[in-house]
Write a protein that holds these residues in place. Structure first.
Motif, PDB file in Angstrom:
ATOM      1  N   GLY A  19      34.021 -34.475  79.470  1.00  0.00           N
ATOM      2  CA  GLY A  19      33.555 -33.091  79.409  1.00  0.00           C
ATOM      3  C   GLY A  19      34.134 -32.357  78.208  1.00  0.00           C
ATOM      4  N   CYS A  20      35.403 -32.615  77.914  1.00  0.00           N
ATOM      5  CA  CYS A  20      36.045 -32.026  76.728  1.00  0.00           C
ATOM      6  C   CYS A  20      35.369 -32.537  75.462  1.00  0.00           C
ATOM      7  N   GLU A  21      35.085 -33.828  75.422  1.00  0.00           N
ATOM      8  CA  GLU A  21      34.408 -34.421  74.261  1.00  0.00           C
ATOM      9  C   GLU A  21      33.048 -33.768  74.046  1.00  0.00           C
ATOM     10  N   ARG A  35      26.381 -32.553  60.719  1.00  0.00           N
ATOM     11  CA  ARG A  35      25.363 -33.578  60.945  1.00  0.00           C
ATOM     12  C   ARG A  35      25.685 -34.508  62.110  1.00  0.00           C
ATOM     13  N   ASP A  36      26.981 -34.775  62.341  1.00  0.00           N
ATOM     14  CA  ASP A  36      27.362 -35.684  63.423  1.00  0.00           C
ATOM     15  C   ASP A  36      28.783 -35.357  63.855  1.00  0.00           C
ATOM     16  N   VAL A  37      29.045 -35.539  65.146  1.00  0.00           N
ATOM     17  CA  VAL A  37      30.384 -35.317  65.687  1.00  0.00           C
ATOM     18  C   VAL A  37      30.698 -36.445  66.647  1.00  0.00           C
ATOM     19  N   ARG A  38      31.870 -37.028  66.473  1.00  0.00           N
ATOM     20  CA  ARG A  38      32.363 -38.041  67.410  1.00  0.00           C
ATOM     21  C   ARG A  38      33.754 -37.610  67.842  1.00  0.00           C
ATOM     22  N   ALA A  39      33.908 -37.383  69.150  1.00  0.00           N
ATOM     23  CA  ALA A  39      35.185 -36.927  69.692  1.00  0.00           C
ATOM     24  C   ALA A  39      35.667 -37.931  70.732  1.00  0.00           C
TER      25      ALA A  39
END
Length: 73
Positions: A19-21, A35-39
């Motif tokens: 959920g935080c991600e 453009r893109d996010v990876r968490a």
């Protein structure tokens, strides 16, 4: 030309779960030029692909601070 920012969450507030991600991804994707996010809550890493002509590193970090996360490169 796209740039990938590698950020590490530090401080008391950490990403704890999927959920935080999702919260981080959704908040950053709303910024123009992202453009893109990876968490990853597991590694406390956030990779953000940006168009530096549209959004700055400072704007990305400021948005994360609004969410309560302190980050470093």
């Amino acid at each position: 030309m796209m740039t990938v920012m590698q950020l590490h969450v530090i401080g008391a507030e950490k990403m704890h779960c999927a959920g935080c991600e999702t919260r981080v991804r959704n908040a950053l994707r709303r910024l123009p030029g992202v453009r893109d996010v990876r968490a990853s809550a597991e590694t406390q890493q956030i990779a953000v692909t940006i168009d530096p002509s549209e959004v700055s590193r400072e704007q990305v970090c400021a948005r994360l601070q609004q969410l309560g996360y302190e980050v470093t490169s």
